[in-house]
Design a protein around this motif. Structure first.
Motif, mmCIF file in Angstrom:
data_model
loop_
_atom_site.group_PDB
_atom_site.id
_atom_site.type_symbol
_atom_site.label_atom_id
_atom_site.label_comp_id
_atom_site.label_asym_id
_atom_site.label_seq_id
_atom_site.Cartn_x
_atom_site.Cartn_y
_atom_site.Cartn_z
ATOM 1 N N UNK A 1 -6.797 2.228 3.889
ATOM 2 C CA UNK A 1 -6.452 0.801 3.928
ATOM 3 C C UNK A 1 -5.217 0.549 4.781
ATOM 4 N N UNK A 2 -4.281 1.484 4.764
ATOM 5 C CA UNK A 2 -3.098 1.368 5.613
ATOM 6 C C UNK A 2 -3.513 1.323 7.081
ATOM 7 N N UNK B 1 -4.126 -1.814 12.241
ATOM 8 C CA UNK B 1 -4.899 -2.445 13.310
ATOM 9 C C UNK B 1 -4.781 -3.968 13.237
ATOM 10 N N UNK B 2 -4.868 -4.505 12.044
ATOM 11 C CA UNK B 2 -4.754 -5.962 11.891
ATOM 12 C C UNK B 2 -3.404 -6.465 12.385
ATOM 13 N N UNK C 1 -5.947 8.953 -0.596
ATOM 14 C CA UNK C 1 -6.697 8.958 0.662
ATOM 15 C C UNK C 1 -7.293 7.579 0.938
ATOM 16 N N UNK C 2 -7.794 6.926 -0.098
ATOM 17 C CA UNK C 2 -8.343 5.584 0.071
ATOM 18 C C UNK C 2 -7.255 4.579 0.448
ATOM 19 N N UNK D 1 0.823 -1.212 0.000
ATOM 20 C CA UNK D 1 0.000 0.000 0.000
ATOM 21 C C UNK D 1 0.855 1.260 0.000
ATOM 22 N N UNK D 2 1.937 1.238 0.768
ATOM 23 C CA UNK D 2 2.843 2.388 0.804
ATOM 24 C C UNK D 2 3.450 2.626 -0.576
ATOM 25 N N UNK D 3 3.869 1.565 -1.230
ATOM 26 C CA UNK D 3 4.453 1.696 -2.567
ATOM 27 C C UNK D 3 3.427 2.271 -3.549
#
Length: 302
Positions: free
Chosen positions: A175-176, A181-182, A170-171, A150-152
Motif C-alpha cells: 500500500x505504501x 505513485x499517487x 508486506x501488505x 501506513x508507516x506507523x
C-alpha cells in the motif's frame, strides 16, 4: 431481495489493473538496530529496494547528490534499483566498508529494509519516468497523511509481532508503494510515460482495455473509441505520452503476457496465440520473435 447494481464496484481503475497483471509484491526482510559504524547497499537485485528509518537517524549517499540525513519515519525508494549507501556517517564510506559487519557501539538506528518486485515484468518499465531515488520525508505533524499512517502501522506491527504480522507488514508495504505513485502524480512530478498515461482520464481507458482484453481484435479506431477521442487525436496523444504508438504498445503487451504464459502454464503455443489475439500460430510466432528477439519454444527449453 432484488439486487442493486449500484452497490458493486465498477471496472477496476487502470493502475490497479496493471499492478495486478504485473503481479506487484512487497517484502520486508530486515527490521534491525544498526549501531556504531555501518553501511548498507541493497541495489542491484533487479527489484525495487526501499529503506524506512524506524527511529534514530542515518545518511543517504547517492552518486551525483550531496549526502542527505534521514530521520525517524523517512522513507527512501529506488525505483530503478540503483546502487546506493545508507550509513551512520555523513561522510560516504569506502566501497570495501559497505555491507560489512557493524562496530556495535555508538548511537542506535532502527531501519526497516525491503523490496518491491514485479513478478511479471514488462519490456517497458512502468517506473521509467520516476527519478532514480525518491526520498519521502516524515510528515509526523500530518496525522492524516496516508503514507505516514501506513508507516506507523508497519512499525507498530513489527514491534508487536502479533500472529500474522509477516503478512500484514508486506501488505502495508504494498500500500505504501501505491501511495508513493499517487503522491508523485499529485505533485505533478510525472506527466509522461506509461505511469502518466495510466493517470490520464482518457488514455487510461484505452490502456485498461488493452491490459484487460489483449486478445480482442483491437484497431486504432476501436482503442480511440475506448478513450472517447478521435483516431488522430488519440494516436498523437498516446504516442507523445507513452513513447510508443498504440498498436506497438498493444503488440508489446501481448508478447510480454504471452511470455509469462509460456513460463507459468502448460498451454500450447496455439492456445497462447489465441489468448494473445492471433488467429494464426505462424503470425503469433513471427510477432513474438520480432518483439522479444527469441522464439516461443526457447522460453520453455532455455
Amino acid at each position: 431481495m432484488s439486487e442493486n447494481p449500484n452497490i458493486y464496484l465498477s471496472d477496476p481503475d487502470p493502475l490497479s489493473v496493471l499492478l495486478t497483471r504485473l503481479d506487484l509484491k512487497a517484502e520486508v526482510y530486515v527490521n534491525g538496530d544498526f549501531c556504531g559504524t555501518w553501511a548498507v547497499d541493497t541495489g542491484g537485485s533487479r527489484r525495487i529496494p526501499f529503506h524506512l528509518i524506524g527511529s534514530g537517524s542515518a545518511w543517504l549517499h547517492f552518486e551525483g547528490q550531496e549526502s542527505q540525513e534521514l530521520r525517524s519515519h523517512d522513507l527512501v525508494v529506488f525505483p530503478k534499483d540503483s546502487h546506493h549507501v545508507i550509513s551512520n556517517s555523513k561522510t560516504a564510506p569506502l566501497p570495501e566498508n559497505v555491507n560489512t559487519a557493524m562496530s556495535n557501539d555508538g548511537d542506535v538506528t532502527n531501519m526497516v529494509c525491503g523490496f518491491f518486485e514485479f513478478r511479471n515484468p514488462v519490456l517497458f518499465p512502468l517506473l521509467e519516468t520516476l527519478p532514480d531515488v525518491l526520498v519521502l520525508k516524515s510528515k509526523l505533524d500530518q496525522g492524516n497523511n496516508p503514507i505516514e499512517l501506513l508507516i506507523s502501522l508497519m512499525l507498530n506491527e513489527l514491534q508487536a509481532e502479533r500472529p500474522g504480522f509477516y503478512t500484514a507488514i508486506d501488505q502495508m508495504a504494498f500500500l505504501v508503494f501505491v501511495e508513493v505513485l499517487r503522491q508523485q502524480m499529485d505533485a505533478g512530478e510525472i506527466d509522461k510515460g506509461l505511469l502518466g498515461a495510466l493517470f490520464d482520464s482518457r488514455l487510461g481507458k484505452a490502456l485498461n482495455a488493452i491490459h484487460q482484453r489483449p486478445e480482442s481484435s483491437w484497431t486504432l479506431e476501436t482503442l480511440a473509441e475506448e478513450a472517447l477521442m478521435s483516431r488522430s487525436t488519440f494516436a498523437d496523444a498516446f504516442s507523445k505520452k507513452v513513447g510508443l504508438t498504440p498498436m506497438k504498445y498493444l503488440t508489446q503487451w501481448r508478447m510480454t503476457q504471452a511470455r509469462h504464459l509460456l513460463q507459468t502454464t502448460q498451454l500450447s503455443v496455439a492456445q497462447i496465440a489465441e489468448k494473445s489475439g492471433y488467429d494464426s500460430e505462424a503470425a503469433f510466432r513471427k510477432a513474438y520473435r520480432n518483439t522479444l528477439g527469441e522464439t516461443p519454444g526457447s522460453v520453455r527449453t532455455g
